[in-house]
Design a protein around this motif. Structure first.
Motif, PDB file in Angstrom:
ATOM      1  N   MET A  44      50.468  24.340  91.284  1.00 44.77           N
ATOM      2  CA  MET A  44      51.223  24.919  91.012  1.00 44.77           C
ATOM      3  C   MET A  44      52.484  24.448  89.610  1.00 44.77           C
ATOM      4  N   GLY A  48      52.367  23.100  85.654  1.00 41.17           N
ATOM      5  CA  GLY A  48      53.225  23.200  84.836  1.00 41.17           C
ATOM      6  C   GLY A  48      53.672  22.189  84.156  1.00 41.17           C
ATOM      7  N   GLY A  97      58.992  41.824  78.848  1.00 34.63           N
ATOM      8  CA  GLY A  97      59.092  40.061  78.144  1.00 34.63           C
ATOM      9  C   GLY A  97      58.018  39.443  78.557  1.00 34.63           C
ATOM     10  N   ASP A  98      57.950  39.381  80.006  1.00 32.56           N
ATOM     11  CA  ASP A  98      57.926  38.715  80.651  1.00 32.56           C
ATOM     12  C   ASP A  98      56.433  38.899  81.457  1.00 32.56           C
ATOM     13  N   VAL A  99      55.407  38.163  81.324  1.00 31.44           N
ATOM     14  CA  VAL A  99      54.138  38.524  82.568  1.00 31.44           C
ATOM     15  C   VAL A  99      53.964  37.822  84.238  1.00 31.44           C
ATOM     16  N   HIS A 100      54.968  36.549  84.219  1.00 35.39           N
ATOM     17  CA  HIS A 100      54.793  36.138  85.298  1.00 35.39           C
ATOM     18  C   HIS A 100      54.774  36.710  86.835  1.00 35.39           C
ATOM     19  N   ASP A 101      53.852  36.868  87.733  1.00 35.34           N
ATOM     20  CA  ASP A 101      54.708  37.276  88.656  1.00 35.34           C
ATOM     21  C   ASP A 101      54.219  36.678  90.131  1.00 35.34           C
ATOM     22  N   GLY A 103      55.110  34.650  91.439  1.00 33.30           N
ATOM     23  CA  GLY A 103      56.048  33.959  92.136  1.00 33.30           C
ATOM     24  C   GLY A 103      57.264  35.508  93.027  1.00 33.30           C
ATOM     25  N   SER A 145      62.778  39.401  88.611  1.00 31.57           N
ATOM     26  CA  SER A 145      62.370  38.125  88.204  1.00 31.57           C
ATOM     27  C   SER A 145      61.569  37.772  86.990  1.00 31.57           C
ATOM     28  N   LEU A 147      60.569  33.783  84.467  1.00 33.88           N
ATOM     29  CA  LEU A 147      60.116  32.696  84.201  1.00 33.88           C
ATOM     30  C   LEU A 147      60.862  31.720  83.127  1.00 33.88           C
ATOM     31  N   LEU A 148      60.616  33.226  81.982  1.00 34.32           N
ATOM     32  CA  LEU A 148      60.981  32.242  81.023  1.00 34.32           C
ATOM     33  C   LEU A 148      62.566  32.265  79.932  1.00 34.32           C
ATOM     34  N   VAL A 149      62.420  31.001  80.250  1.00 29.77           N
ATOM     35  CA  VAL A 149      64.362  31.407  79.432  1.00 29.77           C
ATOM     36  C   VAL A 149      65.014  32.756  78.515  1.00 29.77           C
ATOM     37  N   GLY A 175      63.447  33.119  89.977  1.00 33.87           N
ATOM     38  CA  GLY A 175      62.831  32.363  88.519  1.00 33.87           C
ATOM     39  C   GLY A 175      62.892  31.479  88.563  1.00 33.87           C
ATOM     40  N   ALA A 201      68.453  33.462  93.785  1.00 35.29           N
ATOM     41  CA  ALA A 201      67.828  33.301  94.589  1.00 35.29           C
ATOM     42  C   ALA A 201      66.938  32.236  94.414  1.00 35.29           C
ATOM     43  N   ALA A 204      61.438  32.753  97.648  1.00 35.89           N
ATOM     44  CA  ALA A 204      61.447  34.056  98.282  1.00 35.89           C
ATOM     45  C   ALA A 204      61.689  34.065  99.611  1.00 35.89           C
TER      46      ALA A 204
HETATM   47 CO1  B1M Z   1      54.087  30.790  82.169  1.00 35.66          CO
HETATM   48  N1  B1M Z   1      54.812  29.795  81.315  1.00 35.66           N
HETATM   49  N2  B1M Z   1      54.051  31.373  79.994  1.00 35.66           N
HETATM   50  N3  B1M Z   1      52.149  31.468  82.372  1.00 35.66           N
HETATM   51  N4  B1M Z   1      54.093  29.428  83.243  1.00 35.66           N
HETATM   52  C1  B1M Z   1      55.773  28.611  82.925  1.00 35.66           C
HETATM   53  C2  B1M Z   1      56.733  29.488  83.140  1.00 35.66           C
HETATM   54  C3  B1M Z   1      56.686  27.424  80.822  1.00 35.66           C
HETATM   55  C4  B1M Z   1      57.710  26.483  82.350  1.00 35.66           C
HETATM   56  C5  B1M Z   1      55.381  26.320  81.661  1.00 35.66           C
HETATM   57  C6  B1M Z   1      55.689  25.329  80.356  1.00 35.66           C
HETATM   58  O1  B1M Z   1      55.900  24.682  79.655  1.00 35.66           O
HETATM   59  N5  B1M Z   1      55.993  23.934  81.463  1.00 35.66           N
HETATM   60  C7  B1M Z   1      56.660  28.151  80.480  1.00 35.66           C
HETATM   61  C8  B1M Z   1      57.495  28.787  79.562  1.00 35.66           C
HETATM   62  C9  B1M Z   1      58.667  28.038  79.274  1.00 35.66           C
HETATM   63  C10 B1M Z   1      60.108  28.352  78.663  1.00 35.66           C
HETATM   64  O2  B1M Z   1      60.648  29.937  78.495  1.00 35.66           O
HETATM   65  N6  B1M Z   1      60.703  27.618  78.548  1.00 35.66           N
HETATM   66  C11 B1M Z   1      55.655  29.098  80.001  1.00 35.66           C
HETATM   67  C12 B1M Z   1      55.803  29.774  78.809  1.00 35.66           C
HETATM   68  C13 B1M Z   1      56.012  28.736  77.129  1.00 35.66           C
HETATM   69  C14 B1M Z   1      54.237  31.099  78.971  1.00 35.66           C
HETATM   70  C15 B1M Z   1      53.410  31.727  77.504  1.00 35.66           C
HETATM   71  C16 B1M Z   1      54.652  31.605  76.928  1.00 35.66           C
HETATM   72  C17 B1M Z   1      52.548  31.012  76.875  1.00 35.66           C
HETATM   73  C18 B1M Z   1      52.315  31.079  75.206  1.00 35.66           C
HETATM   74  O3  B1M Z   1      51.389  32.421  75.512  1.00 35.66           O
HETATM   75  N7  B1M Z   1      52.536  30.490  74.296  1.00 35.66           N
HETATM   76  C19 B1M Z   1      54.033  33.161  78.454  1.00 35.66           C
HETATM   77  C20 B1M Z   1      54.033  33.600  79.059  1.00 35.66           C
HETATM   78  C21 B1M Z   1      53.455  34.983  78.646  1.00 35.66           C
HETATM   79  C22 B1M Z   1      54.859  35.883  78.917  1.00 35.66           C
HETATM   80  O4  B1M Z   1      55.441  36.359  79.692  1.00 35.66           O
HETATM   81  N8  B1M Z   1      55.611  36.886  77.570  1.00 35.66           N
HETATM   82  C23 B1M Z   1      53.058  32.499  79.463  1.00 35.66           C
HETATM   83  C24 B1M Z   1      51.677  33.251  80.257  1.00 35.66           C
HETATM   84  C25 B1M Z   1      51.426  32.362  81.329  1.00 35.66           C
HETATM   85  C26 B1M Z   1      50.178  32.663  82.443  1.00 35.66           C
HETATM   86  C27 B1M Z   1      49.792  33.838  82.159  1.00 35.66           C
HETATM   87  C28 B1M Z   1      48.997  31.806  81.727  1.00 35.66           C
HETATM   88  C29 B1M Z   1      50.169  31.926  83.708  1.00 35.66           C
HETATM   89  C30 B1M Z   1      51.033  33.798  84.767  1.00 35.66           C
HETATM   90  C31 B1M Z   1      49.828  33.909  85.505  1.00 35.66           C
HETATM   91  C32 B1M Z   1      50.701  35.001  86.123  1.00 35.66           C
HETATM   92  O5  B1M Z   1      51.675  34.908  87.095  1.00 35.66           O
HETATM   93  N9  B1M Z   1      50.255  36.240  86.658  1.00 35.66           N
HETATM   94  C33 B1M Z   1      50.956  31.296  83.353  1.00 35.66           C
HETATM   95  C34 B1M Z   1      52.088  30.277  84.938  1.00 35.66           C
HETATM   96  C35 B1M Z   1      50.803  30.340  85.843  1.00 35.66           C
HETATM   97  C36 B1M Z   1      53.074  29.826  84.180  1.00 35.66           C
HETATM   98  C37 B1M Z   1      52.979  28.303  85.138  1.00 35.66           C
HETATM   99  C38 B1M Z   1      52.119  26.943  84.855  1.00 35.66           C
HETATM  100  C39 B1M Z   1      53.262  29.022  86.576  1.00 35.66           C
HETATM  101  C40 B1M Z   1      54.484  29.506  87.105  1.00 35.66           C
HETATM  102  C41 B1M Z   1      54.048  29.465  88.604  1.00 35.66           C
HETATM  103  O6  B1M Z   1      53.798  30.770  89.145  1.00 35.66           O
HETATM  104  N10 B1M Z   1      54.641  28.855  89.309  1.00 35.66           N
HETATM  105  C42 B1M Z   1      55.041  27.478  84.455  1.00 35.66           C
HETATM  106  C43 B1M Z   1      54.928  26.296  85.271  1.00 35.66           C
HETATM  107  C44 B1M Z   1      56.988  26.808  85.947  1.00 35.66           C
HETATM  108  O7  B1M Z   1      57.124  27.889  86.951  1.00 35.66           O
HETATM  109  N11 B1M Z   1      56.646  25.536  86.058  1.00 35.66           N
HETATM  110  C45 B1M Z   1      55.098  28.606  82.971  1.00 35.66           C
HETATM  111  C46 B1M Z   1      54.388  28.897  90.971  1.00 35.66           C
HETATM  112  C47 B1M Z   1      55.734  30.791  91.759  1.00 35.66           C
HETATM  113  C48 B1M Z   1      55.312  31.658  92.792  1.00 35.66           C
HETATM  114  O8  B1M Z   1      56.921  29.539  91.674  1.00 35.66           O
HETATM  115  O9  B1M Z   1      57.464  32.205  89.967  1.00 35.66           O
HETATM  116  O10 B1M Z   1      58.782  29.874  89.851  1.00 35.66           O
HETATM  117  P1  B1M Z   1      57.937  30.511  90.415  1.00 35.66           P
HETATM  118  O11 B1M Z   1      58.456  31.680  91.768  1.00 35.66           O
HETATM  119  C49 B1M Z   1      59.580  31.063  92.582  1.00 35.66           C
HETATM  120  C50 B1M Z   1      61.099  30.909  92.688  1.00 35.66           C
HETATM  121  O12 B1M Z   1      60.991  30.858  90.451  1.00 35.66           O
HETATM  122  C51 B1M Z   1      61.283  32.168  93.491  1.00 35.66           C
HETATM  123  O13 B1M Z   1      60.303  32.389  94.709  1.00 35.66           O
HETATM  124  C52 B1M Z   1      59.081  31.546  93.742  1.00 35.66           C
HETATM  125  C53 B1M Z   1      58.865  30.298  95.172  1.00 35.66           C
HETATM  126  O14 B1M Z   1      59.459  31.225  96.277  1.00 35.66           O
HETATM  127  N12 B1M Z   1      60.871  33.309  92.511  1.00 35.66           N
HETATM  128  C54 B1M Z   1      61.915  34.674  92.993  1.00 35.66           C
HETATM  129  C55 B1M Z   1      60.889  34.023  91.242  1.00 35.66           C
HETATM  130  N13 B1M Z   1      60.881  34.983  90.998  1.00 35.66           N
HETATM  131  C56 B1M Z   1      61.959  35.321  92.145  1.00 35.66           C
HETATM  132  C57 B1M Z   1      62.436  36.778  92.517  1.00 35.66           C
HETATM  133  C58 B1M Z   1      63.843  37.067  93.792  1.00 35.66           C
HETATM  134  C59 B1M Z   1      63.956  35.856  94.747  1.00 35.66           C
HETATM  135  C60 B1M Z   1      63.117  34.250  94.205  1.00 35.66           C
HETATM  136  O15 B1M Z   1      63.996  38.011  94.173  1.00 35.66           O
HETATM  137  C61 B1M Z   1      64.047  38.932  93.494  1.00 35.66           C
END
Ligand code: B1M
Length: 216
Positions: A44, A48, A97-101, A103, A145, A147-149, A175, A201, A204
């Motif tokens: 993943m 990203g 506003g955020d669909v990332h789920d 994590g 949680s 992931l978006l700024v 996030g 956090a 996880a």
């Molecule tokens: Co999106 N996305 N995405 N995306 N996506 C990112 C986040 C991004 C960084 C990619 C990039 O540009 N390099 C970027 C954000 C940029 C920013 O805001 N500055 C981005 C973007 C821009 C977008 C869209 C806007 C794209 C578009 O439409 N043009 C759009 C947004 C839609 C919306 O939310 N309104 C979008 C859509 C999507 C998909 C739908 C295609 C898909 C999500 C599918 C889904 O989740 N069902 C997706 C994905 C997969 C990603 C990346 C590639 C991977 C995210 C992921 O699942 N990581 C991501 C790139 C990145 O993160 N580097 C990206 C794995 C996951 C396990 O990690 O969620 O961080 P994470 O969780 C971690 C920790 O953060 C923590 O624990 C986990 C690990 O143990 N954690 C918690 C998280 N939540 C926690 C809560 C806690 C504790 C820990 O307690 C409450």
């Protein structure tokens, strides 16, 4: 290619055909959580990076996410579970506003497998729903949680709303767009009027440790 590379590539390519066989093979060497944390999450991370640098288009990112989800749900039943005493309750949601789920759902799995009750409200959740659920379930904490700024700003707004309502239920924020300083300084500041606690956090497991500290 090794099984490690193969699983990494499956996430990057969004290739689900034969996924379960590869996961079974990996389970001969690794525990399910190790597979997620060190093999699949690396994939993943690559996704990203490719997406961020314009080398991968959104529909393919979605395929990767679906593959990740399929892998996690295949592995989930094989994970070690602690007995079913309930240590505490967390309301968990991806913010408005955020669909990332992915994590968020990992947090759900880790907490649930370690004796916590998790009320997972899903994605794009308004703070009002979190507050309502927290009251209904007499929760020990709300976990947000995002992931978006943009979501880091929403988290602050949520805390402002909660502070205004006089709430003090502990809040965990997680996030990839967050930093510890942002959470512990900017966010905590908003919520401390009512002696409300806000914690960061990083992953996880950090979430689990914090919940254990909160409810010990
Ligand atoms: Co999106 N996305 N995405 N995306 N996506 C990112 C986040 C991004 C960084 C990619 C990039 O540009 N390099 C970027 C954000 C940029 C920013 O805001 N500055 C981005 C973007 C821009 C977008 C869209 C806007 C794209 C578009 O439409 N043009 C759009 C947004 C839609 C919306 O939310 N309104 C979008 C859509 C999507 C998909 C739908 C295609 C898909 C999500 C599918 C889904 O989740 N069902 C997706 C994905 C997969 C990603 C990346 C590639 C991977 C995210 C992921 O699942 N990581 C991501 C790139 C990145 O993160 N580097 C990206 C794995 C996951 C396990 O990690 O969620 O961080 P994470 O969780 C971690 C920790 O953060 C923590 O624990 C986990 C690990 O143990 N954690 C918690 C998280 N939540 C926690 C809560 C806690 C504790 C820990 O307690 C409450």
């Amino acid at each position: 290619t090794t099984i490690e590379e193969q699983l990494h590539n499956r996430i990057v390519d969004g290739n689900r055909k034969g996924l379960e066989d590869d996961l079974k093979k990996a389970m001969e060497t690794y525990a399910p959580l190790e597979i997620i944390n060190s093999l699949l999450l690396n994939g993943m991370k690559t996704v990203g990076e490719l997406f961020g640098s314009g080398k991968m288009q959104l529909p393919f990112v979605l395929q990767s996410a679906e593959t990740m989800k399929a892998a996690v749900s295949f592995l989930e039943p094989f994970m070690e579970k602690k007995n079913n005493e309930t240590k505490g309750t967390m309301i968990l949601a991806t913010v408005k506003g955020d669909v990332h789920d992915i994590g968020k759902n990992l947090v759900d799995i880790i907490l649930s497998n370690n004796g916590f009750k998790v009320v997972n409200l899903g994605i794009k959740v308004p703070v009002a729903d979190m507050i309502k659920a927290a009251k209904e379930h007499n929760a020990d904490a709300i976990g947000m949680s995002g992931l978006l700024v943009k979501s880091t700003v929403i988290m602050k707004e949520n805390l402002e709303e909660m502070a205004q309502q006089g709430l003090s239920i502990p809040v965990l924020l997680g996030g990839a767009a967050l930093t510890r300083a942002y959470v512990e300084e900017d966010c905590a500041e908003i919520y401390k009027k009512n002696n409300g606690m806000v914690a960061y956090a990083r992953d996880a497991f950090d979430g689990l440790t914090l919940m254990e500290q909160l409810t010990h």
